[in-house]
Design a protein around this motif. Structure first.
Motif, mmCIF file in Angstrom:
data_model
loop_
_atom_site.group_PDB
_atom_site.id
_atom_site.type_symbol
_atom_site.label_atom_id
_atom_site.label_comp_id
_atom_site.label_asym_id
_atom_site.label_seq_id
_atom_site.Cartn_x
_atom_site.Cartn_y
_atom_site.Cartn_z
ATOM 1 N N GLN A 150 -32.581 7.793 36.698
ATOM 2 C CA GLN A 150 -33.420 7.075 37.659
ATOM 3 C C GLN A 150 -33.180 5.567 37.641
ATOM 4 O O GLN A 150 -33.136 4.936 38.691
ATOM 5 N N ARG A 151 -32.993 4.995 36.487
ATOM 6 C CA ARG A 151 -32.825 3.527 36.422
ATOM 7 C C ARG A 151 -31.465 3.053 36.936
ATOM 8 O O ARG A 151 -31.237 1.860 37.115
ATOM 9 N N PHE A 152 -30.550 3.996 37.208
ATOM 10 C CA PHE A 152 -29.220 3.647 37.700
ATOM 11 C C PHE A 152 -29.075 3.866 39.209
ATOM 12 O O PHE A 152 -27.999 3.668 39.761
ATOM 13 N N VAL A 153 -30.139 4.269 39.885
ATOM 14 C CA VAL A 153 -30.081 4.550 41.319
ATOM 15 C C VAL A 153 -30.013 3.245 42.104
ATOM 16 O O VAL A 153 -30.779 2.310 41.863
ATOM 17 N N THR A 154 -29.086 3.190 43.052
ATOM 18 C CA THR A 154 -28.970 2.069 43.984
ATOM 19 C C THR A 154 -29.125 2.630 45.400
ATOM 20 O O THR A 154 -29.323 3.832 45.580
ATOM 21 N N HIS A 155 -28.981 1.788 46.393
ATOM 22 C CA HIS A 155 -29.052 2.256 47.773
ATOM 23 C C HIS A 155 -27.915 3.230 48.093
ATOM 24 O O HIS A 155 -28.034 4.043 49.006
#
Length: 73
Positions: free
Chosen positions: A44-49
């Motif tokens: 989750q903390r690595f999600v970008t657009h």
């Protein structure tokens, strides 16, 4: 402790399936050929657009319980 290295390229629309309830896990092959299944929440903390993209090191304890995920590049 065991570690695996994964190259992940998951588009944002596929990650959104987790919020819709239709996806809970990421299934991927490690760079050394092992298949692993991990909860999407671990990334989750690595999600970008654009979604989740990169090379990640995943660490497990001796009971194969997930300890953590680190982005390498």
């Amino acid at each position: 402790m065991a570690k695996v290295v994964l190259s992940v390229a998951l588009p944002a629309f596929k990650y959104e399936a987790m919020y819709a309830g239709s996806a809970k896990n990421l299934v991927a092959s490690s760079l050394d050929g092992r298949k692993v299944q991990l909860p999407l929440t671990a990334f989750q903390r690595f999600v970008t657009h654009q979604g989740i993209n990169g090379v990640f090191e995943v660490e497990f304890d001796d009971m194969n319980k997930l300890i953590g995920v680190t982005q390498l590049r």
